[in-house]
Design a protein around this motif. Structure first.
Motif, PDB file in Angstrom:
ATOM      1  N   LYS A  53       0.755  -1.034  -0.061  1.00  0.00           N
ATOM      2  CA  LYS A  53      -0.014   0.096  -0.110  1.00  0.00           C
ATOM      3  C   LYS A  53       0.757   1.237   0.003  1.00  0.00           C
ATOM      4  O   LYS A  53       0.506   2.093  -0.465  1.00  0.00           O
ATOM      5  CB  LYS A  53      -0.974  -0.063   1.202  1.00  0.00           C
ATOM      6  CG  LYS A  53      -2.162  -0.952   1.112  1.00  0.00           C
ATOM      7  CD  LYS A  53      -2.944  -0.922   2.079  1.00  0.00           C
ATOM      8  CE  LYS A  53      -4.226  -1.973   2.149  1.00  0.00           C
ATOM      9  NZ  LYS A  53      -4.993  -1.614   0.870  1.00  0.00           N
ATOM     10  N   SER A  54       2.205   1.277   0.460  1.00  0.00           N
ATOM     11  CA  SER A  54       2.823   2.162   0.630  1.00  0.00           C
ATOM     12  C   SER A  54       3.344   2.805  -0.651  1.00  0.00           C
ATOM     13  O   SER A  54       3.672   3.925  -0.914  1.00  0.00           O
ATOM     14  CB  SER A  54       4.252   2.049   1.346  1.00  0.00           C
ATOM     15  OG  SER A  54       4.916   1.115   0.973  1.00  0.00           O
ATOM     16  N   ILE A  55       3.373   1.939  -1.770  1.00  0.00           N
ATOM     17  CA  ILE A  55       3.903   2.590  -3.125  1.00  0.00           C
ATOM     18  C   ILE A  55       2.630   2.894  -3.970  1.00  0.00           C
ATOM     19  O   ILE A  55       2.922   3.288  -4.977  1.00  0.00           O
ATOM     20  CB  ILE A  55       4.659   1.510  -3.580  1.00  0.00           C
ATOM     21  CG1 ILE A  55       3.954   0.087  -3.996  1.00  0.00           C
ATOM     22  CG2 ILE A  55       5.984   1.203  -2.784  1.00  0.00           C
ATOM     23  CD1 ILE A  55       4.586  -0.723  -4.903  1.00  0.00           C
ATOM     24  N   GLU A  56       1.447   2.583  -3.494  1.00  0.00           N
ATOM     25  CA  GLU A  56       0.436   2.974  -4.412  1.00  0.00           C
ATOM     26  C   GLU A  56       0.335   4.216  -4.992  1.00  0.00           C
ATOM     27  O   GLU A  56      -0.233   4.524  -6.028  1.00  0.00           O
ATOM     28  CB  GLU A  56      -0.921   2.545  -3.782  1.00  0.00           C
ATOM     29  CG  GLU A  56      -1.019   0.961  -3.624  1.00  0.00           C
ATOM     30  CD  GLU A  56      -2.570   0.334  -2.880  1.00  0.00           C
ATOM     31  OE1 GLU A  56      -3.168   1.304  -2.378  1.00  0.00           O
ATOM     32  OE2 GLU A  56      -2.655  -0.608  -2.955  1.00  0.00           O
ATOM     33  N   LEU A  58       2.647   6.258  -5.593  1.00  0.00           N
ATOM     34  CA  LEU A  58       3.683   6.643  -6.231  1.00  0.00           C
ATOM     35  C   LEU A  58       3.638   6.073  -7.979  1.00  0.00           C
ATOM     36  O   LEU A  58       3.875   6.527  -8.641  1.00  0.00           O
ATOM     37  CB  LEU A  58       4.974   5.884  -5.805  1.00  0.00           C
ATOM     38  CG  LEU A  58       5.474   6.090  -4.630  1.00  0.00           C
ATOM     39  CD1 LEU A  58       6.756   5.103  -4.001  1.00  0.00           C
ATOM     40  CD2 LEU A  58       6.117   7.596  -4.608  1.00  0.00           C
ATOM     41  N   VAL A  59       2.875   4.989  -7.927  1.00  0.00           N
ATOM     42  CA  VAL A  59       2.751   4.389  -9.272  1.00  0.00           C
ATOM     43  C   VAL A  59       1.334   4.125  -9.906  1.00  0.00           C
ATOM     44  O   VAL A  59       0.538   4.408  -9.249  1.00  0.00           O
ATOM     45  CB  VAL A  59       3.373   3.057  -9.313  1.00  0.00           C
ATOM     46  CG1 VAL A  59       4.755   2.786  -8.884  1.00  0.00           C
ATOM     47  CG2 VAL A  59       2.477   2.018  -8.171  1.00  0.00           C
ATOM     48  N   GLU A  60       1.411   3.999 -11.164  1.00  0.00           N
ATOM     49  CA  GLU A  60       0.085   3.649 -12.014  1.00  0.00           C
ATOM     50  C   GLU A  60      -0.611   2.711 -11.576  1.00  0.00           C
ATOM     51  O   GLU A  60      -1.885   2.529 -11.311  1.00  0.00           O
ATOM     52  CB  GLU A  60       0.417   3.715 -13.294  1.00  0.00           C
ATOM     53  CG  GLU A  60       1.204   4.829 -13.903  1.00  0.00           C
ATOM     54  CD  GLU A  60       0.365   6.364 -13.876  1.00  0.00           C
ATOM     55  OE1 GLU A  60      -0.729   6.124 -14.401  1.00  0.00           O
ATOM     56  OE2 GLU A  60       1.021   7.086 -13.382  1.00  0.00           O
ATOM     57  N   SER A  61      -0.027   1.543 -11.235  1.00  0.00           N
ATOM     58  CA  SER A  61      -0.787   0.490 -10.746  1.00  0.00           C
ATOM     59  C   SER A  61       0.158  -0.608 -10.234  1.00  0.00           C
ATOM     60  O   SER A  61       1.717  -0.420 -10.117  1.00  0.00           O
ATOM     61  CB  SER A  61      -1.472  -0.355 -12.066  1.00  0.00           C
ATOM     62  OG  SER A  61      -0.168  -0.890 -12.820  1.00  0.00           O
ATOM     63  N   VAL A  62      -0.252  -1.311  -9.071  1.00  0.00           N
ATOM     64  CA  VAL A  62       0.550  -2.486  -8.445  1.00  0.00           C
ATOM     65  C   VAL A  62      -0.042  -3.667  -8.503  1.00  0.00           C
ATOM     66  O   VAL A  62      -1.298  -4.015  -8.369  1.00  0.00           O
ATOM     67  CB  VAL A  62       0.328  -2.054  -6.785  1.00  0.00           C
ATOM     68  CG1 VAL A  62       1.242  -3.186  -6.032  1.00  0.00           C
ATOM     69  CG2 VAL A  62       1.055  -0.709  -6.491  1.00  0.00           C
ATOM     70  N   THR A  63       0.764  -4.816  -8.959  1.00  0.00           N
ATOM     71  CA  THR A  63       0.218  -5.954  -9.365  1.00  0.00           C
ATOM     72  C   THR A  63       1.034  -7.061  -8.589  1.00  0.00           C
ATOM     73  O   THR A  63       2.507  -7.108  -8.788  1.00  0.00           O
ATOM     74  CB  THR A  63       0.315  -6.414 -10.983  1.00  0.00           C
ATOM     75  OG1 THR A  63      -0.403  -5.362 -11.450  1.00  0.00           O
ATOM     76  CG2 THR A  63      -0.222  -7.715 -11.071  1.00  0.00           C
ATOM     77  N   LYS A  64       0.645  -8.069  -8.005  1.00  0.00           N
ATOM     78  CA  LYS A  64       1.314  -8.877  -7.472  1.00  0.00           C
ATOM     79  C   LYS A  64       0.889 -10.246  -8.213  1.00  0.00           C
ATOM     80  O   LYS A  64       0.000 -10.754  -8.352  1.00  0.00           O
ATOM     81  CB  LYS A  64       1.137  -9.099  -6.043  1.00  0.00           C
ATOM     82  CG  LYS A  64       1.833 -10.347  -5.036  1.00  0.00           C
ATOM     83  CD  LYS A  64       1.522 -10.228  -3.518  1.00  0.00           C
ATOM     84  CE  LYS A  64       2.081 -11.352  -2.908  1.00  0.00           C
ATOM     85  NZ  LYS A  64       1.341 -12.604  -3.350  1.00  0.00           N
TER      86      LYS A  64
END
Length: 425
Positions: A53-56, A58-64
């Protein structure tokens, strides 16, 4: 558009690899919009315990993306050697995995984008999987850059040299195979990608010598911490030592054990009131046994390191096997605490013995250095001030941002290298 694929979750307050991932991602976000992808195995402890969540913001999208084929075989019933050879047959190496065509299709189906101006791979496993996707036509990119951080093959060779006496023939063969396979994988990526980075000048020189046509640069490890006030004066004959690290990482455990066996008794004999505190992540059974046998305070998985650095006079780094550079040393320098380290622990940082830290060869010298610094507070404080200034100039976030910006600018201006095969040499 940048596609950033990493093996380790970014965390500014996590272990060394997570901290590097955090600063790399932040630097990339200053260059353009980033889609972040974390590739993982089900049982990776740092993935399961680190929130993204801490990088959400910063970036356009977060995928694991979990990759079942990348799971190591359970050793509980069949034994470590048998499991090791099964993994060789299944995936070649856990650090450079071979993924089936179906597995690659499943990974591609979860990517947030399938075409990018730049793909930035954090560490060798990410680059190997990205290259396999490219080779299968599942991902299209204009430029490819990998941050090796350190050379995995170099670590395996050092591990083999250190542990060979204690390994059975099959165990040595497994390590030899892994080192050779990783070296070949590093060569394929370094030669075939547009650019690659490592964190030390020594590794830059080694890669450039081995692969003269490759674009190899240094991106240093960095840290961002406020300097703490000097610790309150300790009583005569008392010194407060701090050992920090990933407490399940075998080189940390082995180095700490040797310190306890060969240096700690001499320190306690000279400084009867000496104290030693252990703080870190996920202590292994061996580490739990060591601290219990020596009646040492242990603080695992703490929310903040600040109270422990604040209470310490010195940080010890008795590492005997490793590659890259130690974040724990940069952290101690930033916080303003004196450091005693083996030469291996301080490798790659450019520190001067006696000026930035005490750097020793063996455990007898380690004990001597701790005792001398404990009895010379002015010398300790001069060292702290010099080390903090050195860290700020060479290992602060701005240094990484400059290095990445320069590396990517040079890379996009250079001719594209020939294609790298993901599995063959």
């Amino acid at each position: 558009m940048i596609l950033c694929v990493m093996r380790i979750p970014p965390d500014q307050n996590g272990h060394g690899g997570s901290q590097r991932a955090w600063f790399l991602l932040n630097a990339l976000c200053q260059l353009g919009p980033v889609h972040f992808v974390l590739i993982s195995r089900k049982n990776d402890w740092d993935v399961s315990t680190t929130s993204l969540k801490s990088i959400e913001g910063l970036v356009e999208s977060v995928t694991k993306i979990d990759i079942p084929e990348w799971e190591p075989t359970s050793r509980r019933q069949i034994g470590p050697l048998e499991g090791g050879w099964i993994d060789v047959a299944k995936m070649r190496s856990q650090d450079a995995p071979k993924i089936s065509a179906g597995g690659l299709q499943r990974i591609a189906g979860q990517l947030p984008i399938r075409a990018a101006d730049l793909v930035f791979a954090g560490r060798l496993p990410s680059a190997i999987i990205v290259q396999a996707l490219i080779d299968k036509g599942l991902l299209s990119v204009k430029h490819r850059f990998v941050d090796f951080d350190d050379l995995m093959s170099k670590f395996k060779v050092r591990q083999l040299q250190t542990e060979s006496r204690n390994l059975a023939r099959q165990g040595r063969m497994l390590l030899q195979f892994d080192a050779a396979y990783l070296r070949a994988a590093e060569k394929r990526i370094a030669r075939g990608w547009d650019g690659a980075s490592v964190c030390t000048d020594e590794d830059v020189d080694a890669l450039r010598t081995a692969h003269p046509a490759a674009h190899i640069v240094k991106i240093p490890n960095v840290i961002d911490r406020e300097q703490l006030p000097a610790p309150a004066p300790a009583a005569t004959g008392k010194v407060r030592l701090l050992f920090v690290g990933n407490l399940a990482f075998l080189p940390n455990v082995q180095g700490f054990q040797l310190f306890l066996e060969q240096a700690w008794p001499a320190i306690r004999a000279a400084l009867p009131e000496a104290e030693l505190t252990v703080v870190g992540l996920n202590p292994s059974p061996q580490m739990l046994r060591l601290v219990a046998e020596h009646d040492l305070p242990l603080h695992p998985n703490v929310p903040s390191m600040v109270p422990y650095y604040a209470a310490a006079d010195m940080v010890i780094v008795p590492i005997l096997v490793g590659s890259g550079t130690r974040i724990k040393i940069l952290e101690a320098m930033a916080y303003g605490r004196a450091i005693v380290s083996t030469a291996m622990g301080a490798e790659g940082l450019g520190l001067e013995d006696g000026r930035h830290a005490r750097i020793v060869g063996g455990m007898e010298d380690f004990a001597t250095a701790v005792i001398e610094l404990a009895n010379d507070v002015p010398a300790r404080q001069r060292m702290v001030e010099a080390a903090r200034a050195f860290q700020q100039e060479n290992y602060g976030p701005a240094a990484m941002t400059r290095a990445i910006g320069s590396a990517l600018a040079d890379m996009t201006a250079a001719p594209a290298p020939r294609s790298a095969g993901a599995q063959g040499d």
